[in-house]
Write an enzyme that holds these catalytic residues in place. Structure first.
Site, PDB file in Angstrom:
ATOM      1  N   ASN A   1      -3.769  -1.001   8.966  1.00  0.00           N
ATOM      2  CA  ASN A   1      -3.119  -0.707   9.766  1.00  0.00           C
ATOM      3  C   ASN A   1      -3.459   0.706  10.841  1.00  0.00           C
ATOM      4  OD1 ASN A   1      -0.748   1.528   9.651  1.00  0.00           O
ATOM      5  ND2 ASN A   1      -1.197   2.880   8.011  1.00  0.00           N
TER       6      ASN A   1
ATOM      7  N   CYS B   1      -1.355   4.643  12.787  1.00  0.00           N
ATOM      8  CA  CYS B   1      -1.451   6.172  13.143  1.00  0.00           C
ATOM      9  C   CYS B   1      -2.140   5.912  14.446  1.00  0.00           C
ATOM     10  CB  CYS B   1      -2.912   6.207  12.122  1.00  0.00           C
ATOM     11  SG  CYS B   1      -3.771   4.864  10.955  1.00  0.00           S
TER      12      CYS B   1
ATOM     13  N   SER C   1       1.612  -1.197  -0.135  1.00  0.00           N
ATOM     14  CA  SER C   1      -0.016   0.337   0.158  1.00  0.00           C
ATOM     15  C   SER C   1       0.761   1.250  -0.335  1.00  0.00           C
ATOM     16  CB  SER C   1      -0.542   0.158   1.158  1.00  0.00           C
ATOM     17  OG  SER C   1      -1.209   1.332   1.242  1.00  0.00           O
TER      18      SER C   1
ATOM     19  N   GLY D   1       1.672  11.151   4.259  1.00  0.00           N
ATOM     20  CA  GLY D   1       0.489  11.074   5.478  1.00  0.00           C
ATOM     21  C   GLY D   1      -0.639  11.249   5.161  1.00  0.00           C
TER      22      GLY D   1
ATOM     23  N   THR E   1       6.657   1.164   8.087  1.00  0.00           N
ATOM     24  CA  THR E   1       7.811   1.800   7.743  1.00  0.00           C
ATOM     25  C   THR E   1       8.285   1.901   9.233  1.00  0.00           C
ATOM     26  OG1 THR E   1       6.933   4.105   7.256  1.00  0.00           O
ATOM     27  CG2 THR E   1       7.644   3.037   5.808  1.00  0.00           C
TER      28      THR E   1
ATOM     29  N   GLY F   1       8.851  -5.008   3.855  1.00  0.00           N
ATOM     30  CA  GLY F   1       9.388  -4.232   4.647  1.00  0.00           C
ATOM     31  C   GLY F   1      11.652  -4.200   4.320  1.00  0.00           C
TER      32      GLY F   1
ATOM     33  N   ASN G   1      -6.230  -1.310   1.821  1.00  0.00           N
ATOM     34  CA  ASN G   1      -5.420  -1.362   3.116  1.00  0.00           C
ATOM     35  C   ASN G   1      -6.429   0.612   3.547  1.00  0.00           C
ATOM     36  OD1 ASN G   1      -3.812   1.345   3.983  1.00  0.00           O
ATOM     37  ND2 ASN G   1      -2.786  -0.683   4.184  1.00  0.00           N
TER      38      ASN G   1
END
Lengths: 244, 303
Positions: free
Chosen positions: B128, B131, B21, B72, B194, B244, B100
């Site tokens: 995810n 956040c 994503s 962002g 990340t 990764g 995602n």
């Protein structure tokens, strides 16, 4: 967009830190002046986006300034070496609204994309005026090249060491039908304020991919958010939203 | 030729390669270059309840063997994703796609997932949890087992599709968070998002990125990602999607040996837009070299 290998034909300095590189390869994905290419360099993770100065069926000319390790590496490359390049990126300048007497305003390494644009406008029978702005005489390049095309060409320098002292906006012709510009953002803002016609401006931003996938270079415009690399780098004056 | 297929949470993938994503948009930029149906699937751009422009620019910084991004979560919001992006996606991709999802509250996640659950083409929901939680003092959901579990439960309650929780590596104990998600009903875990990183411009003496910090990705993080995939795959019973720094067929096999059922490829797409296709085409050669007849047989083989 196309990914292909280009072979360096020549790589020569135009000034202390500005180089002209001519490459041979498949240019078929390039469709408009003002588009850019994204160059892979060995040992560097991200590609380097560089505007297209000129192109024909089999050659591509770029002009770049040495500003960091990537462009330093490019400057050290020799004819015969190859580069992996993504071509045909960005929207480029639209020729249709130019009118009879367009003016082209370039600042520093914002000058190169105007070269092929000038060629195309001249081919359409336009009377093309070019104003090239630099900091000082030693940084000037491509004045003769624009003259040789048949453009009415003016140069400005900030320190007055050559041509008219001041900025490109100080040498705007009295009458013009449309403007095209590329240069650092403060110059673009000045051009935006000083011009009294519609026009198109090419913007710069740090990019991830250069082809619209990562949203790294987005900017806000009056017509919504745009990716500099995909819906840009050229924006119409009417859609620009200056921030801060 | 060996078999590339794997089964991810009940859905068969032709191969385990999945563009991650945020590096693949909604697919159509890449569909201009090659037939993206060659992919196992792809995880589309992180989608939130409301439209987001994202952070100020610069959002990108280069690093040795990688990059930092602070986009962002720019996206048009789930309603527009459904009305505008998914029809375009459908025109170039016919397989089940991974949706995602991001959110800033548990309710946000549930809202977005409920709408995406109704979309036929959505095969999996990849949630995810990196956040910030606006109701939790801005701490990321993914840094606390309870918060990650709360998101998992809320999403599971609104969908029948497999829910894969995507974990942040910026934690002290990723295994406890993975287990909390599994206990809360997650069907799979994907990792790693990340790593928090930073660059400073020597000329301006200021951070390169407007947001100061951002997510570091690329080949440099591969060993860290591999280690975390190995740890999590050893601790949970549900499938793990490894990612990764993956940028070659060898990396894919290494991730699978560490315990990944499927493998996502992120930053590498931005440098070589053909990388996922190239990896898929190269897998049979590498499998033959290492005498692997079926990729699904090597999952967790290093354990």
């Amino acid at each position: 967009m196309k990914q292909s290998l280009f072979s360096i034909v020549s790589n020569t300095p135009l000034t202390d830190n500005v180089y002209k590189m001519i490459l041979s390869g498949d240019t078929s994905a390039i469709t408009a002046p003002g588009q850019f290419v994204n160059i892979q360099l060995s040992g560097k993770f991200l590609r380097r986006p560089i505007s297209v100065c000129d192109y024909d069926g089999e050659t591509l000319t770029i002009i770049y300034k040495v500003v960091g390790k990537g462009t330093e590496q490019m400057a050290a490359m020799a004819p015969g070496e190859t580069l992996d390049i993504l071509t045909g990126l960005g929207n480029g300048y639209a020729l249709a609204p130019a009118g009879d007497r367009p003016v082209l305003l370039g600042g520093g390494v914002g000058v190169p994309p105007l070269y092929h644009l000038a060629k195309r406008l001249l081919a359409l029978g336009k009377e093309v005026t070019v104003v090239l702005g630099f900091n000082t005489a030693s940084e000037i390049f491509y004045e003769q090249e624009f003259q040789a095309l048949g453009c009415k060409t003016f140069v400005t320098t900030v320190d007055g060491s050559y041509g008219k002292k001041g900025f490109v906006t100080d040498a705007l012709p009295e009458k013009y039908t449309y403007f095209y510009t590329c240069g650092p953002e403060p110059m673009l803002k000045a051009v935006y304020r000083a011009t009294n016609t519609s026009g198109q401006m090419s913007f710069e931003q740090r990019m991830g991919c250069g082809f619209g996938a990562c949203m790294g270079c987005s900017c806000k415009t009056l017509t919504g958010s745009k990716r500099i690399c995909k819906e840009g780098p050229v924006m119409r004056k009417e859609e620009i939203l200056w921030e801060a | 030729m060996g078999s590339l297929s794997v089964n991810l949470c009940g859905i068969e993938l032709d191969n385990p390669v999945i563009p991650a994503s945020g590096t693949f948009g909604y697919g159509y930029e890449y569909a201009e270059l090659y037939d993206i149906n060659e992919l196992g699937t792809f995880s589309f751009k992180g989608t939130t309840k409301d439209p987001r422009f994202g952070n100020s620019t610069p959002r990108i910084a280069e690093c040795t063997s990688g990059m930092i991004n602070a986009v962002g979560l720019q996206n048009p919001g789930v309603e527009k994703v459904i009305s505008e992006e998914l029809p375009k996606l459908k025109s170039c991709f016919y397989k089940p796609v991974m949706a995602n999802v991001s959110g800033f509250s548990v309710d946000d996640y549930a809202y977005t997932c409920r709408l995406l659950d109704e979309q036929e083409q959505v095969g999996w929901l990849e949630v995810n949890v990196s956040c910030p939680n606006v109701h939790g003092g801005g701490m990321s959901f993914g840094t606390q087992p309870e918060a990650a579990a709360a998101v998992t439960r809320a999403v599971k309650a609104v969908t029948t599709k497999p829910v894969i929780i995507k974990l942040s590596p910026n934690v002290t104990d990723i295994v406890s968070i993975a287990k909390a998600c599994e206990d809360a009903g997650a069907d799979g875990i994907s990792l790693i998002n990340t790593m928090l990183g930073m660059r400073i411009d020597l000329r301006t003496r200021k951070p390169v990125i407007a947001n100061k910090m951002g997510g570091f990705s690329g080949p440099a993080i591969f060993p860290v990602a591999l280690r975390m995939v190995y740890q999590v795959a050893n601790a949970v019973q549900i499938p793990v999607v490894g990612m990764g720094g993956v940028s070659s067929a060898e990396d894919v096999i290494e991730m699978m040996l560490a315990g990944a059922t499927a493998v996502e490829v992120g930053a590498a797409n931005l440098v070589n837009p053909y990388i996922c296709r190239d990896i898929i085409r190269d897998l049979p050669r590498v499998m033959e070299k290492y005498r692997i007849s079926a990729l699904k047989d090597i999952i967790g083989g290093a354990n």
